[in-house]
Design a protein around this motif. Structure first.
Motif: not given
Length: 283
Positions: A62-85, A47-50
């Motif tokens: 935030a809801e999506v990141m909290a809801g996913i089931t993280r699999a071993p060995g997978v890196r979960y990335a997000v787009l962040t345009p600024n310090l708030t993000g 997702t993206s924190f814009v």
């Protein structure tokens, strides 16, 4: 050349969904990410924190990141345009973040409402904060072939900005053919210049298939030493700020071409079918 491992960076949940007009429920986004997590893909941009004002589709980041089931060995990335993000990304447990810059002035002003130089200056505090937290930062560089406002992008400009983003702290630069203007010849001309300034192992390809050239460009990039490519499950999405930019390269098509050339990806194409089924309910 063949026999090497190629990494596919799945961007469907973020880049694929951001421009859709119909609101996609958070539960569907979570199911899509979870299905992708079961395929063997090592990196998924969730997702993206814009600001929701700019990208309403991703207001539930935030809801999506909290809801996913993280699999071993997978890196979960997000787009962040600024310090708030960045602060929100850290709170959500992102494994890495990404920043977005343009290789052309016209697209930078349309997308970021500032010049290219100003956009890089704005990122400086984010890089500093991410480094303090040992949080990897990936850089997206758009319009590397051509811009919908400025026309063809000089390869020397791409090389200068990519090198600067690496100096600032990016571990990798994803080369975005934002409007699908590229073909193997244009990509080769870019890489002829770019690879004199940036090593191939610090580059990724983000090629839109708007005109059916993305797979040939992946093949060209492989021959030049690139081993990371962005793709979107079921070809979801494009860019809301680039007219005519639909056509992210399809994950399965990219995997099939890469595998046919003799490279390993570690991705289970049969498992990908479930993610494609979910994506089909969205598109």
């Amino acid at each position: 050349m063949s026999g090497d491992t190629v990494t596919l960076f799945e961007v469907g949940p973020r880049d694929g969904l951001q421009s859709l007009k119909t609101e996609v429920p958070a539960a569907t986004k979570i199911a899509l990410v979870d299905a992708l997590s079961n395929t063997g893909l090592g990196k998924i941009e969730v997702t993206s924190f814009v600001s929701p004002k700019w990208v309403p589709q991703l207001a539930d980041a935030a809801e999506v990141m909290a809801g996913i089931t993280r699999a071993p060995g997978v890196r979960y990335a997000v787009l962040t345009p600024n310090l708030t993000g960045l602060d929100r990304a850290r709170a959500a447990g992102a494994d890495e973040v990404a920043v977005f810059a343009s290789a052309s002035e016209g697209f930078s002003r349309a997308n970021l409402n500032c010049s290219v130089a100003e956009s890089l200056d704005r990122f400086a505090p984010l890089f500093e904060a991410a480094a303090a937290d040992h949080l990897p930062v990936r850089g997206y560089l758009s319009t590397v072939i051509a811009c919908p406002f400025d026309g063809p992008t000089p390869p020397e400009t791409v090389a200068r900005i990519a090198a600067r983003m690496l100096e600032m702290g990016c571990y990798e630069i994803s080369l975005g053919d934002t409007i699908g203007a590229g073909d193997p010849a244009r990509l080769s001309a870019l890489l002829d210049v770019l690879l004199d300034h940036v090593p191939a192992d610090r580059l990724a390809g983000h090629f839109h298939d708007t005109h059916g050239t993305a797979l040939a460009m992946i093949e060209t990039a492989l021959h030049r030493g690139l081993r990371v490519f962005d793709a979107s499950v079921a070809g979801l999405g494009g860019c809301p700020y680039a007219p005519g930019a639909s056509g992210n390269v399809d994950t399965r098509a990219a995997l099939e071409r890469i595998t046919a050339l003799g490279f390993a990806t570690g991705v289970d194409l049969a498992a990908l079918a479930e993610a494609e089924r979910i994506a089909a309910t969205i598109a």
